[in-house]
Design an enzyme around this catalytic site. Structure first.
Site, PDB file in Angstrom:
ATOM      1  CG  ASP A 193       3.798   0.075  -2.657  1.00 11.62           C
ATOM      2  OD1 ASP A 193       3.559   0.684  -1.602  1.00 11.62           O
ATOM      3  OD2 ASP A 193       4.073  -1.143  -2.677  1.00 11.62           O
ATOM      4  CG  MET A 194       7.061  -3.983  -6.291  1.00 14.62           C
ATOM      5  SD  MET A 194       6.780  -3.886  -8.071  1.00 14.62           S
ATOM      6  CE  MET A 194       6.630  -5.629  -8.446  1.00 14.62           C
TER       7      MET A 194
ATOM      8  CG  ASP B  59       7.071  -2.881  -1.943  1.00 12.58           C
ATOM      9  OD1 ASP B  59       7.307  -1.960  -1.138  1.00 12.58           O
ATOM     10  OD2 ASP B  59       5.931  -3.341  -2.135  1.00 12.58           O
ATOM     11  CD  GLU B  60       6.819   2.466  -0.316  1.00 12.11           C
ATOM     12  OE1 GLU B  60       6.040   3.352  -0.676  1.00 12.11           O
ATOM     13  OE2 GLU B  60       6.770   1.913   0.793  1.00 12.11           O
TER      14      GLU B  60
HETATM   15  P1  TTP Z   1       4.261  -2.884   1.566  1.00 11.41           P
HETATM   16  O1  TTP Z   1       4.441  -2.230   0.237  1.00 11.41           O
HETATM   17  O2  TTP Z   1       3.824  -2.030   2.701  1.00 11.41           O
HETATM   18  O3  TTP Z   1       3.193  -4.059   1.455  1.00 11.41           O
HETATM   19  P2  TTP Z   1       2.951  -5.082   0.277  1.00 11.41           P
HETATM   20  O4  TTP Z   1       3.753  -4.781  -0.912  1.00 11.41           O
HETATM   21  O5  TTP Z   1       3.097  -6.468   0.822  1.00 11.41           O
HETATM   22  O6  TTP Z   1       1.418  -4.885  -0.043  1.00 11.41           O
HETATM   23  P3  TTP Z   1       0.715  -3.665  -0.768  1.00 11.41           P
HETATM   24  O7  TTP Z   1       0.066  -4.249  -1.993  1.00 11.41           O
HETATM   25  O8  TTP Z   1      -0.286  -3.142   0.204  1.00 11.41           O
HETATM   26  O9  TTP Z   1       1.779  -2.666  -1.099  1.00 11.41           O
HETATM   27  O10 TTP Z   1       5.588  -3.590   2.005  1.00 11.41           O
HETATM   28  C1  TTP Z   1       6.461  -4.214   1.085  1.00 11.41           C
HETATM   29  C2  TTP Z   1       7.063  -5.463   1.667  1.00 11.41           C
HETATM   30  O11 TTP Z   1       7.757  -5.159   2.860  1.00 11.41           O
HETATM   31  C3  TTP Z   1       6.037  -6.503   2.030  1.00 11.41           C
HETATM   32  O12 TTP Z   1       5.709  -7.354   0.951  1.00 11.41           O
HETATM   33  C4  TTP Z   1       6.703  -7.234   3.161  1.00 11.41           C
HETATM   34  C5  TTP Z   1       7.603  -6.219   3.814  1.00 11.41           C
HETATM   35  N1  TTP Z   1       6.969  -5.747   5.060  1.00 11.41           N
HETATM   36  C6  TTP Z   1       7.317  -6.358   6.257  1.00 11.41           C
HETATM   37  O13 TTP Z   1       8.158  -7.260   6.278  1.00 11.41           O
HETATM   38  N2  TTP Z   1       6.703  -5.946   7.402  1.00 11.41           N
HETATM   39  C7  TTP Z   1       5.759  -4.956   7.411  1.00 11.41           C
HETATM   40  O14 TTP Z   1       5.210  -4.611   8.471  1.00 11.41           O
HETATM   41  C8  TTP Z   1       5.413  -4.311   6.170  1.00 11.41           C
HETATM   42  C9  TTP Z   1       4.375  -3.226   6.134  1.00 11.41           C
HETATM   43  C10 TTP Z   1       6.052  -4.754   5.033  1.00 11.41           C
HETATM   44 MG    MG Z   2       3.900  -2.853  -1.691  1.00  8.40          MG
END
Ligand code: TTP
Ligand code: MG
Length: 385
Positions: A14-15, A108-109
């Site tokens: 997960d990014m 991103d995952e």
């Molecule tokens: P996530 O992997 O949930 O969050 P993240 O990568 O920003 O942070 P983390 O380090 O905690 O993993 O989501 C990936 C991307 O998806 C995030 O960068 C932006 C998008 N996203 C939205 O647009 N709305 C949302 O509610 C969420 C949770 C994510």
């Molecule tokens: Mg992420």
């Protein structure tokens, strides 16, 4: 007596703060600062924010107005989805290079199933730091990785030391590892269930695992069994790849029919290079090579050969194609030629002789060029494949 299942190796990648990290990558002046990405118009919400902004309590899905109140000094950025998708594709490409069994969960995952790689890489857990490093080198971004015997534990692990984390949960450590975590960590367990369990004094996963299953049934309904499994660190769900790829190939239909064995072999060499490149990009090699020929009168001929050692090098593919071509007379005009490889396995299964090693190094160098400049940048000369 339950059958002993084979140990699986599941990875979750997960990014970190994905959209915000991309903005920091593209705008060096944003680095080390709170960056908030999302809809900037009136009722916009936060997509995500950098870890610097999270300290102020900003998080995904929060109204932008709230974020502005909590962290007025942040850099506010309107999302650029095209750019994020571009990087997402690069990351998926890397995933495919590590395993043929990849299940993307979001932009991103993804889950990767690494089961069976023991024989190829020795220590499967070494792939954790390796994939993080590959992602960092090729994208400039950090990822968090979890490795465990199942999806539930792997996803939980990747989340534990964000950002830039790597957490490995070995099967024998699983129960002890998750026992102190709050029950809310179990995906699918809603706020209300967490509250109800709390009233019964069940706050940690360990307490949940230890409690009488008959107590859980009235509380959690039909979910009870699954939740109890998770609390005990169990999860049998398979990693389901996007597209179950069974073979990989390339074929060409010609505007003008081809004549003569040598002409056709030249075209087949070209096809072998394209198929080889695709195989290696996907991190695959295959045991069965198939030659397909369609004549001008639409007669379809196919010939296959299966070898013991899986192949992915252009020259190896061509060697098989030459043998297969030798089984056909080549007296008719040819309308279509195709090369495909099936019985695919993760690449790396081969043991390499020195000569093969040279060939592989050469192909790797060419692949690096194709990677950067596109598949058509280079073809090896025809003459002595
Ligand atoms: P996530 O992997 O949930 O969050 P993240 O990568 O920003 O942070 P983390 O380090 O905690 O993993 O989501 C990936 C991307 O998806 C995030 O960068 C932006 C998008 N996203 C939205 O647009 N709305 C949302 O509610 C969420 C949770 C994510
Ligand atoms: Mg992420």
């Amino acid at each position: 007596e339950a059958k002993m299942a084979r140990q699986r190796y599941i990875m979750h990648v997960d990014m970190d703060a994905f959209f915000a990290s991309v903005e920091q990558l593209d705008h060096p002046e944003y680095r080390g600062k709170p960056v908030i990405v999302g809809g900037l118009s009136g009722r916009g919400v936060v997509s995500t924010c950098s870890y610097e902004a999270r300290k102020f309590g900003v998080h995904s899905a929060m109204p932008m107005a709230t974020a502005r109140r909590l962290c007025p000094q942040a850099i506010y950025v309107q999302g650029r989805y095209g750019r994020y998708t571009e990087i997402s594709r690069e990351i998926r490409q890397i995933f495919q290079e590590f395993s043929p069994v990849v299940e993307p969960l979001s932009i991103d995952e993804a889950f990767l199933d690494l089961t069976g790689m023991e024989a190829l890489v020795g220590d499967v857990y070494a792939l954790g730091p390796k994939i993080k490093e590959t992602i960092r080198q090729r994208t400039g971004l950090t990822a968090s990785v979890g490795m465990a015997p199942n999806k539930f534990l792997a996803k939980l692990a990747s989340d534990l030391r964000k950002p830039d984390g790597l957490v490995i949960i070995r099967p024998e450590e699983a129960a002890a590892f998750i026992a102190p975590l709050p029950v809310g960590r179990i995906f699918g367990l809603g706020q209300r269930s967490v509250g109800a369990l709390g009233k019964m004094g069940i706050r940690t996963i360990g307490q949940l695992a230890a409690c009488d299953p008959r107590l859980l049934k009235p509380l959690l309904g039909k979910q009870a069994e699954e939740i109890r499994d998770r609390a005990r660190g169990l999860d049998n769900r398979p990693v389901v790849p996007d597209e179950q790829r069974k073979s990989l190939g390339k074929e060409n239909t010609f505007p003008v029919d081809l004549t003569g064995r040598e002409t056709c072999l030249g075209v087949l060499w070209d096809l072998c290079q394209q198929v080889g490149w695709r195989l290696r990009s996907a991190g695959l090699s295959g045991c069965t090579v198939t030659l397909k020929v369609k004549t001008a009168s639409f007669q379809l001929l196919t010939r296959s050969r299966t070898v013991e050692e899986p192949l992915a090098q252009d020259e190896e593919l061509m060697e098989q194609i030459r043998v297969l071509a030798g089984q056909l007379p080549w007296t008719w005009p040819v309308r279509l030629l195709g090369v495909s490889v099936s019985h695919l396995v993760p690449a790396g299964a081969q043991s390499l002789a020195v000569e093969d090693q040279r060939q592989q190094d050469r192909n790797r160098a060419l692949d690096a060029l194709k990677q950067r400049f596109g598949e058509n940048i280079i073809r090896k000369g025809w003459g002595k494949p």
